[in-house]
Motif scaffolding. Structure first.
Motif, PDB file in Angstrom:
ATOM      1  N   ALA A 132      77.618  12.778  64.733  1.00 51.48           N
ATOM      2  CA  ALA A 132      78.184  13.821  65.582  1.00 51.48           C
ATOM      3  C   ALA A 132      78.453  13.272  66.979  1.00 51.48           C
ATOM      4  O   ALA A 132      77.749  12.393  67.466  1.00 51.48           O
ATOM      5  CB  ALA A 132      77.228  15.005  65.658  1.00 51.48           C
TER       6      ALA A 132
ATOM      7  N   LYS B 290      78.946  13.674  71.169  1.00 54.11           N
ATOM      8  CA  LYS B 290      78.425  14.398  72.324  1.00 54.11           C
ATOM      9  C   LYS B 290      79.485  14.239  73.399  1.00 54.11           C
ATOM     10  O   LYS B 290      79.848  13.118  73.742  1.00 54.11           O
ATOM     11  CB  LYS B 290      77.090  13.840  72.792  1.00 54.11           C
TER      12      LYS B 290
ATOM     13  N   VAL C  83      77.644  27.433  64.183  1.00 48.45           N
ATOM     14  CA  VAL C  83      77.930  27.069  65.567  1.00 48.45           C
ATOM     15  C   VAL C  83      76.892  27.768  66.440  1.00 48.45           C
ATOM     16  O   VAL C  83      76.675  28.970  66.310  1.00 48.45           O
ATOM     17  CB  VAL C  83      79.353  27.500  65.984  1.00 48.45           C
ATOM     18  N   ASP C  84      76.243  26.995  67.305  1.00 50.84           N
ATOM     19  CA  ASP C  84      75.270  27.556  68.244  1.00 50.84           C
ATOM     20  C   ASP C  84      75.811  27.448  69.661  1.00 50.84           C
ATOM     21  O   ASP C  84      76.352  26.404  70.042  1.00 50.84           O
ATOM     22  CB  ASP C  84      73.939  26.802  68.184  1.00 50.84           C
TER      23      ASP C  84
ATOM     24  N   GLY D  85      71.942  27.336  72.082  1.00 54.13           N
ATOM     25  CA  GLY D  85      70.816  27.387  71.165  1.00 54.13           C
ATOM     26  C   GLY D  85      70.755  28.615  70.274  1.00 54.13           C
ATOM     27  O   GLY D  85      69.848  28.742  69.463  1.00 54.13           O
TER      28      GLY D  85
ATOM     29  N   THR E 293      76.274  25.051  76.464  1.00 51.80           N
ATOM     30  CA  THR E 293      76.374  24.001  75.452  1.00 51.80           C
ATOM     31  C   THR E 293      76.776  24.648  74.131  1.00 51.80           C
ATOM     32  O   THR E 293      76.349  25.759  73.819  1.00 51.80           O
ATOM     33  CB  THR E 293      75.048  23.251  75.260  1.00 51.80           C
TER      34      THR E 293
ATOM     35  N   ASP F  76      76.999  23.681  70.064  1.00 55.16           N
ATOM     36  CA  ASP F  76      76.637  22.749  68.995  1.00 55.16           C
ATOM     37  C   ASP F  76      77.395  23.166  67.739  1.00 55.16           C
ATOM     38  O   ASP F  76      77.075  24.180  67.122  1.00 55.16           O
ATOM     39  CB  ASP F  76      75.130  22.787  68.755  1.00 55.16           C
TER      40      ASP F  76
ATOM     41  N   LYS G 129      77.847  22.277  64.215  1.00 58.55           N
ATOM     42  CA  LYS G 129      77.101  21.481  63.238  1.00 58.55           C
ATOM     43  C   LYS G 129      78.007  20.506  62.498  1.00 58.55           C
ATOM     44  O   LYS G 129      79.110  20.857  62.099  1.00 58.55           O
ATOM     45  CB  LYS G 129      76.402  22.398  62.223  1.00 58.55           C
TER      46      LYS G 129
ATOM     47  N   GLY H  75      79.749  18.029  66.473  1.00 63.24           N
ATOM     48  CA  GLY H  75      79.287  17.488  67.738  1.00 63.24           C
ATOM     49  C   GLY H  75      78.690  18.527  68.659  1.00 63.24           C
ATOM     50  O   GLY H  75      78.701  19.722  68.387  1.00 63.24           O
ATOM     51  N   LEU H  76      78.190  18.024  69.776  1.00 64.80           N
ATOM     52  CA  LEU H  76      77.588  18.829  70.825  1.00 64.80           C
ATOM     53  C   LEU H  76      78.507  18.744  72.035  1.00 64.80           C
ATOM     54  O   LEU H  76      78.838  17.642  72.489  1.00 64.80           O
ATOM     55  CB  LEU H  76      76.191  18.291  71.159  1.00 64.80           C
TER      56      LEU H  76
END
Length: 81
Positions: free
Chosen positions: A6, A8, A45-46, A49, A64, A66, A68, A71-72
Motif C-alpha cells: 500500500a 502512503k 475505507v476508514d 480510524g 487521514t 485509509d 484498504k 493506501g493511506l
C-alpha cells in the motif's frame, strides 16, 4: 514498490475541503462519482480510524483516509501561493 504494498501519500487540497468521492477520483482509485458510490459500498475505507462509506464525506486538512489494500492518504492544505 512491491506488489500488494500500500502507498502512503500526502494529498494537498485547496481550502476548505475535498469530498471522499473526489479524493478517490483524483487518486485514480475510481473513474467517476458513480463508481465512488459503488466502491465505498464494496471496499473498506476508514476516515480518521472510523469506517465511512459516504462519498460526500468532507475531508479537511489533518484528516487521514485509509483505503484498504490501496493506501493511506494524509490530507494537507495546499500552501502554494
Amino acid at each position: 514498490m512491491k506488489v500488494g504494498e500500500a502507498v502512503k501519500k500526502e494529498v494537498f487540497i485547496e481550502p476548505p475541503f475535498i469530498t471522499l468521492g473526489q479524493l478517490l477520483k483524483e487518486e485514480a482509485i475510481v473513474g467517476s462519482g458513480g463508481q465512488a458510490k459503488w466502491y465505498l459500498k464494496e471496499h473498506a475505507v476508514d476516515v480518521n480510524g472510523e469506517p465511512d462509506d459516504r462519498r460526500g464525506r468532507k475531508l479537511y486538512p489533518g484528516d487521514t483516509v485509509d483505503v484498504k489494500e490501496v493506501g493511506l492518504f494524509f490530507i494537507r492544505l495546499n500552501q502554494a501561493e
